[in-house]
Each structure stands twice: as C-alpha cells, then as structure tokens.
Design an enzyme around this catalytic site. Structure first.
Site: not given
Ligand code: AMP
Length: 281
Positions: A30, A37
């Site tokens: 997102m 990320h």
């Molecule tokens: P989001 O943008 O929050 O929807 O996250 C996108 C992807 O990044 C998802 O698969 C999340 O699980 C992963 N993600 C977000 N924060 C972390 C983190 N601190 N460590 C590893 N992966 C993450």
C-alpha cells in the site's frame, strides 16, 4: 523502472517477459515504503528475473471508521526507494481501474478470518483476499512475497492460493524491525514522540513470552495474561487483542503443543499497531 497505471500495460509487460521465459516476482504494497517492504523486494530481486510491485491503498480493506483517507501516501518517495532495489515496474492503479462501476465479485476466505484482525476489522480480509486475487490475475507472478508482520494475512493468502489452485508460490519474509524492536509499519508515522517511545513494549512483551515458554510455561492463558500486563503498563497503550492460537489453522488452544502464533493488536491514541511472534510449543 516503469510506472504503470493501467492493467492492460501490466499485462503487456508480463506477456513479453513470459514469452521470453522470464520468471516474475511480485510484491503487493500500500506504499509509504519502509525497509520491511524493501526486504520483500530484495528477496524477489534475488529469486526472480523480473520484479513487479504494486502500490495501491485498497479502499475495500478499510472499514468505514478506519484510516483510508489519512493513510500516508508519497509516490515520489516510494518510486525513489523502489528504484534502489531495483524493481522493474511499479503498478499504481487508481481505484476506478481496479473497481470500475458494476464491480461485484469478492473473495471470502472462511474460518481463518473469524479471529484476531478478522474479528476486530470486519470485512478487512475480504478486501485483502479480493484485491490480492485480482493482482495475482493481473501480474501472474511465479512468486509473491508477503511479510510475517501480517501473519494472519499470509495464512489467509496461502489458503486462498491453495483453495483456488492459483499457480504461484507464496514466500513469507520475516518481520523487519527498528533498532529498538518496533515492527516497521507505514502507520508508525502516526505515533506522537511519546507513543513512539512507548511502542517498543509490544515486541519486548512478545520476547518475554518466548522466554517464559523456553523456561517451561505452556499455559496459554497465563502467557497471554503476562503479555497483556506488560503492554498495559506502557503509557497510552490499549490492547485490541492479545491471543495465542494454533498454526496454521488459528484454532483456540489452552496449552502449547506445537508451533503457535502469539499475535497482538495495540492502540496508541488513534494508531493501531500489530505484531506477532511464533512460539514453539
Ligand atoms: P502494506 O503496505 O502494509 O500492505 O504491506 C505490504 C507488504 O509488506 C505486506 O506483505 C506486509 O506484510 C509487508 N510488511 C509490512 N511491514 C513489514 C515489516 N516490518 N517486515 C516485513 N514485512 C512487512
């Protein structure tokens, strides 16, 4: 690095590369990218010929009283960060490209979504499962990368990939943390300095639970209570949920006997943070 806003352009890129026998890695996000990320993207870069990411704040996965409108967005910054990996293409659609008028099909993963974030955020996983299925159909990746930070999300997506026979591999990447243990999250920018200073209590409490297990504690209620007590002692922290459930089915358990997920959601002011750790029973 290409910036693509139309589904047809992504399909074109994917078809060209498929014809040339290239493997495709995909990282859905997102945006408001951070090192968590980027770690997903780096793994994709190592394992796949072509890396495509998506940046899409998916309205379908936000409840009416949630933070869709104020969710942090900074495309320029994100493009610079993605280029450092580097990735080959960024898919950044408008909501109308993904959900044109008349859109009416959803993906529901039953069972797994009735607890934890699924209970706190009704409709959330329906929105996630729907957008991820669409993105998988658009990008047709060989591998897609997800963070363990959103542990329930990975379980839901693994389930849907298996149930719908989607031809790709899901790769789970360990949670990337700040130096003080706070799990990286786009939402961390919402925290006031006082809240940011208190937030590391979340991971500290998870580690304390793991240590208690190592010393022989197997009682789930006692472990959960220990975690709740530690988190509640931090100024401004309000627990949304704190639960230990079986893996991979997220069933209720009373004693550790095999791997289990200790998952928490904690509010600091308006900000809701989640984190988790796997306990080895
Ligand atoms: P989001 O943008 O929050 O929807 O996250 C996108 C992807 O990044 C998802 O698969 C999340 O699980 C992963 N993600 C977000 N924060 C972390 C983190 N601190 N460590 C590893 N992966 C993450």
């Amino acid at each position: 690095m290409q910036l693509l806003t139309e589904i047809a352009r992504v399909r074109q890129l994917v078809n060209e590369n498929r014809r040339r026998g290239k493997s495709i890695g995909f990282v859905p996000t997102m945006g408001y990218l951070h090192d968590g990320h980027l770690e997903l993207m780096r793994q994709a870069r190592q394992q796949c010929d072509v890396v495509i990411i998506s940046i899409f704040v998916n309205p379908l996965q936000f409840g009416p009283s949630e933070d869709f409108n104020r969710y942090p967005r900074d495309l320029e910054r994100d493009l610079k960060l993605a280029a450092t990996v580097p990735v080959d293409a960024v898919f950044h659609p408008q909501a109308a490209e993904m959900y044109p008028p008349g859109f009416s099909t959803h993906v529901d993963v039953a069972g797994l979504t009735g607890c934890l974030c699924g209970r706190s955020r009704p409709g959330h996983f329906r929105g996630v499962a729907t957008v991820v299925t669409k993105l998988f159909n658009i990008v047709q990746p060989d591998r897609a990368y997800f963070g363990q930070k959103d542990a329930q999300q990975v379980l839901v997506i693994r389930r849907l990939v298996e149930d719908l026979n989607l031809p790709l591999e899901i790769v789970t990447v360990p949670t990337v943390r700040e130096a003080d243990g706070l799990a990286m999250s786009s939402r961390n920018v919402y925290l006031s300095p006082q809240e940011r200073a208190a937030a590391p209590v979340i991971y500290q409490s998870l580690l304390a639970a793991r240590e208690a297990v190592r010393q022989g504690e197997k009682n789930v209620a006692r472990l959960a209570e220990m975690v709740q007590r530690q988190i509640s002692s931090a100024p401004g922290a309000r627990i949304d949920y704190c639960e230990i459930r079986s893996l991979p089915h997220l069933e209720e358990i009373t004693h550790l006997a095999g791997p289990a997920l200790l998952a928490v959601a904690v509010r600091f002011g308006q900000t809701r943070l989640i984190d988790n750790i796997v306990l080895e029973g």
